[in-house]
Scaffold this motif. Sequence first.
Motif, mmCIF file in Angstrom:
data_model
loop_
_atom_site.group_PDB
_atom_site.id
_atom_site.type_symbol
_atom_site.label_atom_id
_atom_site.label_comp_id
_atom_site.label_asym_id
_atom_site.label_seq_id
_atom_site.Cartn_x
_atom_site.Cartn_y
_atom_site.Cartn_z
ATOM 1 N N PRO A 108 58.050 -33.755 0.221
ATOM 2 C CA PRO A 108 57.833 -33.154 -1.091
ATOM 3 C C PRO A 108 56.383 -32.718 -1.281
ATOM 4 C CG PRO A 108 57.912 -35.520 -1.314
ATOM 5 C CD PRO A 108 58.200 -35.216 0.126
ATOM 6 N N ALA A 109 56.224 -31.761 -2.172
ATOM 7 C CA ALA A 109 54.896 -31.268 -2.534
ATOM 8 C C ALA A 109 54.829 -31.106 -4.050
ATOM 9 C CB ALA A 109 54.620 -29.927 -1.859
ATOM 10 N N GLY A 110 53.690 -31.473 -4.606
ATOM 11 C CA GLY A 110 53.412 -31.253 -6.015
ATOM 12 C C GLY A 110 52.307 -30.226 -6.147
ATOM 13 N N ILE A 111 52.296 -29.523 -7.268
ATOM 14 C CA ILE A 111 51.287 -28.489 -7.514
ATOM 15 C C ILE A 111 50.560 -28.789 -8.819
ATOM 16 C CG2 ILE A 111 50.873 -26.033 -7.954
ATOM 17 C CD1 ILE A 111 53.505 -25.479 -6.399
ATOM 18 N N VAL A 112 49.235 -28.850 -8.730
ATOM 19 C CA VAL A 112 48.367 -28.939 -9.908
ATOM 20 C C VAL A 112 47.502 -27.689 -9.870
ATOM 21 C CG1 VAL A 112 46.501 -30.217 -11.019
ATOM 22 C CG2 VAL A 112 48.359 -31.459 -9.894
ATOM 23 N N SER A 113 47.573 -26.877 -10.905
ATOM 24 C CA SER A 113 46.831 -25.610 -10.909
ATOM 25 C C SER A 113 45.712 -25.634 -11.939
ATOM 26 C CB SER A 113 47.777 -24.443 -11.174
ATOM 27 O OG SER A 113 48.312 -24.514 -12.485
ATOM 28 N N TYR A 114 44.762 -24.715 -11.745
ATOM 29 C CA TYR A 114 43.641 -24.594 -12.680
ATOM 30 C C TYR A 114 43.103 -23.172 -12.631
ATOM 31 C CZ TYR A 114 40.503 -24.614 -8.672
ATOM 32 O OH TYR A 114 39.871 -24.290 -7.494
ATOM 33 N N SER A 115 42.382 -22.828 -13.675
ATOM 34 C CA SER A 115 41.670 -21.545 -13.695
ATOM 35 C C SER A 115 40.564 -21.612 -14.738
ATOM 36 C CB SER A 115 42.620 -20.388 -14.013
ATOM 37 O OG SER A 115 43.067 -20.451 -15.352
ATOM 38 N N ALA A 116 39.749 -20.593 -14.730
ATOM 39 C CA ALA A 116 38.678 -20.494 -15.721
ATOM 40 C C ALA A 116 39.241 -20.163 -17.095
ATOM 41 C CB ALA A 116 37.665 -19.432 -15.299
ATOM 42 N N GLY A 117 40.423 -19.584 -17.132
ATOM 43 C CA GLY A 117 41.037 -19.182 -18.388
ATOM 44 C C GLY A 117 41.987 -20.219 -18.953
ATOM 45 N N ARG A 118 42.540 -19.907 -20.097
ATOM 46 C CA ARG A 118 43.372 -20.869 -20.810
ATOM 47 C C ARG A 118 44.756 -21.067 -20.202
ATOM 48 N NH1 ARG A 118 46.867 -17.968 -23.962
ATOM 49 N NH2 ARG A 118 46.302 -15.811 -24.333
ATOM 50 N N LEU A 119 45.197 -20.177 -19.309
ATOM 51 C CA LEU A 119 46.530 -20.319 -18.717
ATOM 52 C C LEU A 119 46.561 -21.320 -17.567
ATOM 53 C CD1 LEU A 119 47.842 -16.644 -18.788
ATOM 54 C CD2 LEU A 119 48.228 -18.490 -20.435
ATOM 55 N N GLY A 120 45.427 -21.803 -17.139
ATOM 56 C CA GLY A 120 45.381 -22.900 -16.187
ATOM 57 C C GLY A 120 45.946 -22.618 -14.804
ATOM 58 N N GLY A 121 45.921 -21.375 -14.378
ATOM 59 C CA GLY A 121 46.361 -21.064 -13.022
ATOM 60 C C GLY A 121 47.858 -21.024 -12.810
ATOM 61 N N VAL A 122 48.642 -20.868 -13.862
ATOM 62 C CA VAL A 122 50.100 -20.933 -13.710
ATOM 63 C C VAL A 122 50.652 -19.822 -12.816
ATOM 64 C CG1 VAL A 122 50.486 -22.192 -15.854
ATOM 65 C CG2 VAL A 122 50.532 -19.698 -15.878
ATOM 66 N N ARG A 123 50.000 -18.668 -12.784
ATOM 67 C CA ARG A 123 50.504 -17.592 -11.916
ATOM 68 C C ARG A 123 50.327 -17.973 -10.447
ATOM 69 N NH1 ARG A 123 47.995 -13.841 -16.387
ATOM 70 N NH2 ARG A 123 46.157 -14.933 -15.646
ATOM 71 N N ARG A 173 53.604 -38.716 -15.558
ATOM 72 C CA ARG A 173 54.949 -38.183 -15.305
ATOM 73 C C ARG A 173 54.970 -37.357 -14.023
ATOM 74 N NH1 ARG A 173 59.254 -34.967 -19.072
ATOM 75 N NH2 ARG A 173 60.482 -34.220 -17.337
ATOM 76 N N PHE A 174 53.942 -36.550 -13.833
ATOM 77 C CA PHE A 174 53.830 -35.757 -12.608
ATOM 78 C C PHE A 174 53.829 -36.671 -11.383
ATOM 79 C CE2 PHE A 174 50.986 -34.191 -9.296
ATOM 80 C CZ PHE A 174 51.559 -32.972 -8.990
ATOM 81 N N ALA A 175 53.026 -37.710 -11.415
ATOM 82 C CA ALA A 175 52.923 -38.644 -10.292
ATOM 83 C C ALA A 175 54.225 -39.404 -10.081
ATOM 84 C CB ALA A 175 51.755 -39.598 -10.510
ATOM 85 N N ASP A 176 54.920 -39.743 -11.162
ATOM 86 C CA ASP A 176 56.224 -40.409 -11.044
ATOM 87 C C ASP A 176 57.227 -39.507 -10.334
ATOM 88 O OD1 ASP A 176 55.340 -42.693 -12.355
ATOM 89 O OD2 ASP A 176 56.254 -42.163 -14.273
ATOM 90 N N ASP A 177 57.227 -38.229 -10.683
ATOM 91 C CA ASP A 177 58.127 -37.256 -10.072
ATOM 92 C C ASP A 177 57.836 -37.143 -8.574
ATOM 93 O OD1 ASP A 177 60.012 -35.225 -9.741
ATOM 94 O OD2 ASP A 177 58.960 -33.773 -10.997
ATOM 95 N N LEU A 178 56.571 -37.007 -8.232
ATOM 96 C CA LEU A 178 56.195 -36.906 -6.825
ATOM 97 C C LEU A 178 56.564 -38.191 -6.076
ATOM 98 C CD1 LEU A 178 54.874 -35.228 -4.591
ATOM 99 C CD2 LEU A 178 52.658 -36.180 -5.300
ATOM 100 N N ALA A 179 56.340 -39.347 -6.686
ATOM 101 C CA ALA A 179 56.663 -40.628 -6.043
ATOM 102 C C ALA A 179 58.170 -40.769 -5.812
ATOM 103 C CB ALA A 179 56.139 -41.791 -6.885
ATOM 104 N N TRP A 180 58.986 -40.330 -6.774
ATOM 105 C CA TRP A 180 60.442 -40.424 -6.632
ATOM 106 C C TRP A 180 60.913 -39.601 -5.440
ATOM 107 C CZ3 TRP A 180 64.969 -37.827 -6.289
ATOM 108 C CH2 TRP A 180 66.144 -38.528 -6.584
ATOM 109 N N TRP A 181 60.448 -38.354 -5.354
ATOM 110 C CA TRP A 181 60.853 -37.487 -4.251
ATOM 111 C C TRP A 181 60.287 -37.966 -2.921
ATOM 112 C CZ3 TRP A 181 64.802 -34.441 -4.166
ATOM 113 C CH2 TRP A 181 65.302 -33.934 -5.381
#
Length: 196
Positions: A108-123, A173-181
């Motif tokens: 499994p892989a988890g994704i944490v995104s970021y950006s300089a703008g308010r959308l936080g790298g979702v694209r 919650r993110f870490a729980d999801d990654l741990a479950w998978w």
Amino acid sequence: MADRILVFYGSYRSDRQGIRLAEYCERKLRGRGAEVELIDAQALGLPMLDRMYKEYPSGEAPEALETLAGKIRKADAFLFVVGEYNWSVQPGLKNLTDHFLEEWFWRPAGIVSYSAGRLGGVRAALAWRDILGEMGMVVVSSTIAVGPIKDALTGEGEPAGSGGEALEKQFPRFADDLAWWTAAARAQRERAAPPY
């Protein structure tokens, strides 16, 4: 058995701010009992992709590729901390991932995104979901988007402001999801060999 998780980060900028987020994720996962290593694409300094790791004759791959291939094969899961460049992915991290293929399979892989703008790298996160899936990973459904990154974490990597508060709230919650998978994939690999 502690989960073995590799955290990947790919910015090559001289004033990188996303590294704070990568280090935050590393600390938080370690605090949950995981064995964690941060893999910084800039520190590795892999060349632009010419040959994938598997295309080298046995024993002839550059040392950095050989070492990283071993770490990827031994990992139980991956976390990708991804910045957004022009609505897309960071070239440094994409170059790193493209050096490998089968090494990523069945984890499994988890994704944490970021950006300089308010959308936080979702694209960028959306693009990475398809990339990582194509590379044989199961991408967990939970994601975290942090932005503006400069306001969400202090220079020491501590959560700050409303962005930092949201990160602190979302991470468990993110870490729980990654741990479950991670546990599910490990159990399946122990039960049956991957089909290919």
